[in-house]
Motif scaffolding. Structure first.
Motif, PDB file in Angstrom:
ATOM      1  N   GLY A 150       1.761  -6.328   2.829  1.00 30.73           N
ATOM      2  CA  GLY A 150       0.467  -6.304   3.487  1.00 30.73           C
ATOM      3  C   GLY A 150      -0.690  -6.715   2.607  1.00 30.73           C
ATOM      4  N   TYR A 151      -0.394  -7.215   1.408  1.00 22.19           N
ATOM      5  CA  TYR A 151      -1.437  -7.607   0.455  1.00 22.19           C
ATOM      6  C   TYR A 151      -0.816  -8.582  -0.530  1.00 22.19           C
ATOM      7  CZ  TYR A 151      -5.564  -6.935  -2.557  1.00 22.19           C
ATOM      8  OH  TYR A 151      -6.721  -7.113  -3.284  1.00 22.19           O
ATOM      9  N   PRO A 152      -1.492  -9.682  -0.832  1.00 21.63           N
ATOM     10  CA  PRO A 152      -0.844 -10.712  -1.651  1.00 21.63           C
ATOM     11  C   PRO A 152      -0.870 -10.467  -3.153  1.00 21.63           C
ATOM     12  CG  PRO A 152      -2.973 -11.493  -0.893  1.00 21.63           C
ATOM     13  CD  PRO A 152      -2.756 -10.153  -0.243  1.00 21.63           C
ATOM     14  N   TYR A 153      -1.794  -9.618  -3.622  1.00 23.24           N
ATOM     15  CA  TYR A 153      -2.019  -9.496  -5.063  1.00 23.24           C
ATOM     16  C   TYR A 153      -1.396  -8.217  -5.610  1.00 23.24           C
ATOM     17  CZ  TYR A 153      -5.370 -12.925  -3.444  1.00 23.24           C
ATOM     18  OH  TYR A 153      -5.949 -14.004  -2.814  1.00 23.24           O
ATOM     19  N   VAL A 154      -0.079  -8.152  -5.530  1.00 21.66           N
ATOM     20  CA  VAL A 154       0.669  -6.983  -5.980  1.00 21.66           C
ATOM     21  C   VAL A 154       1.760  -7.431  -6.957  1.00 21.66           C
ATOM     22  CG1 VAL A 154       0.215  -5.718  -3.840  1.00 21.66           C
ATOM     23  CG2 VAL A 154       2.294  -7.102  -4.049  1.00 21.66           C
ATOM     24  N   LEU A 155       2.353  -6.425  -7.640  1.00 18.94           N
ATOM     25  CA  LEU A 155       3.455  -6.671  -8.562  1.00 18.94           C
ATOM     26  C   LEU A 155       3.065  -7.729  -9.597  1.00 18.94           C
ATOM     27  CD1 LEU A 155       6.359  -6.448  -5.955  1.00 18.94           C
ATOM     28  CD2 LEU A 155       5.256  -4.613  -7.266  1.00 18.94           C
TER      29      LEU A 155
END
Length: 238
Positions: A168-173
């Motif tokens: 649900g969010y592109p700026y992870v990991l």
């Protein structure tokens, strides 16, 4: 006669928020003009290069979210979940973690906006954010069409699109970059002025020491900006 009695569906987010009495919290709240813990406006920043009206325009976007660094991006609650469930999960998550310190923060340009970043990489912050993304995903309702369209306005890499679909969010990991936003997007000349303004105040703020991470914060948004509704101290020392 009928009236629209629909309530606004709240959104929640898991953030890092500096301690309420810390110089960093006071300075960040003053910059954006809003204290997310008290819900009150903060007009204590004495500006030299901007008038108050323009500065409120410049900081309108971060003011909607309150001073923070994102751990789990804003989401609506999944069907069958209630706030009490989320609060209990926050307490468990925090109890399993120990406080840690990172190098101090510094003013940085990220794209077209200004933010605080850590002075050097901090793997413990990256691990905390990754753990929060996974641990709280069961509470996240799927994105609706409007939410997806908003996220896809920014150019995304294939991996970022995959993360958007999965989390649900592109700026992870691997895409996560710790930052605490201070302004909205600015053109280069005005951004340089804003950076000079903030650098002067930051130098006098006492907020440039090590970044101590000893809790997570739960924020909620209903019909206004996000409010910090609970802090969850970590369970031990490192």
């Amino acid at each position: 006669m009928s009236s629209d009695t629909r309530s606004i569906e709240p959104r929640y987010a898991l953030y890092y928020a500096p301690p309420a009495q810390s110089p960093l919290w006071r300075f960040g709240s003053a910059v954006i003009g809003y204290d997310a813990e008290t819900g009150e406006a903060d007009g204590s920043l004495a500006l030299r290069r901007f008038d108050a009206v323009r500065w409120r325009e410049i900081t309108a976007e971060p003011r909607r979210y309150g001073f923070h660094a994102t751990m789990k991006a804003p989401f609506r609650l999944a069907s069958g979940r209630v706030e009490a469930d989320l609060r209990a999960a926050c307490a468990r998550f925090a109890a399993e973690r120990a406080r840690f310190a990172c190098a101090g923060i510094q003013l940085a340009t990220i794209g077209r906006f200004l933010a605080f970043r850590t002075a050097s990489a901090c793997a413990a912050l990256d691990r905390l954010a990754a753990a929060a993304v996974a641990a709280f995903d069961e509470f996240r309702a799927p994105m609706n069409a409007a939410e997806r369209e908003k996220r896809q306005r920014a150019p995304l890499t294939p991996r970022q699109r995959d993360y958007l679909d999965r989390w649900g969010y592109p700026y992870v990991l691997e895409e996560f970059r710790f930052h605490m936003t201070l302004t909205g997007p600015l053109e280069a000349a005005e951004r340089a002025l804003a950076e000079a303004e903030l650098a002067e105040h930051f130098a006098l703020s006492g907020a440039d020491g090590p970044l101590i991470v000893g809790e997570i914060a739960l924020y909620r948004q209903e019909d206004g900006p996000f409010r910090l509704i609970a802090r969850y101290p970590f369970g031990g020392d490192r």
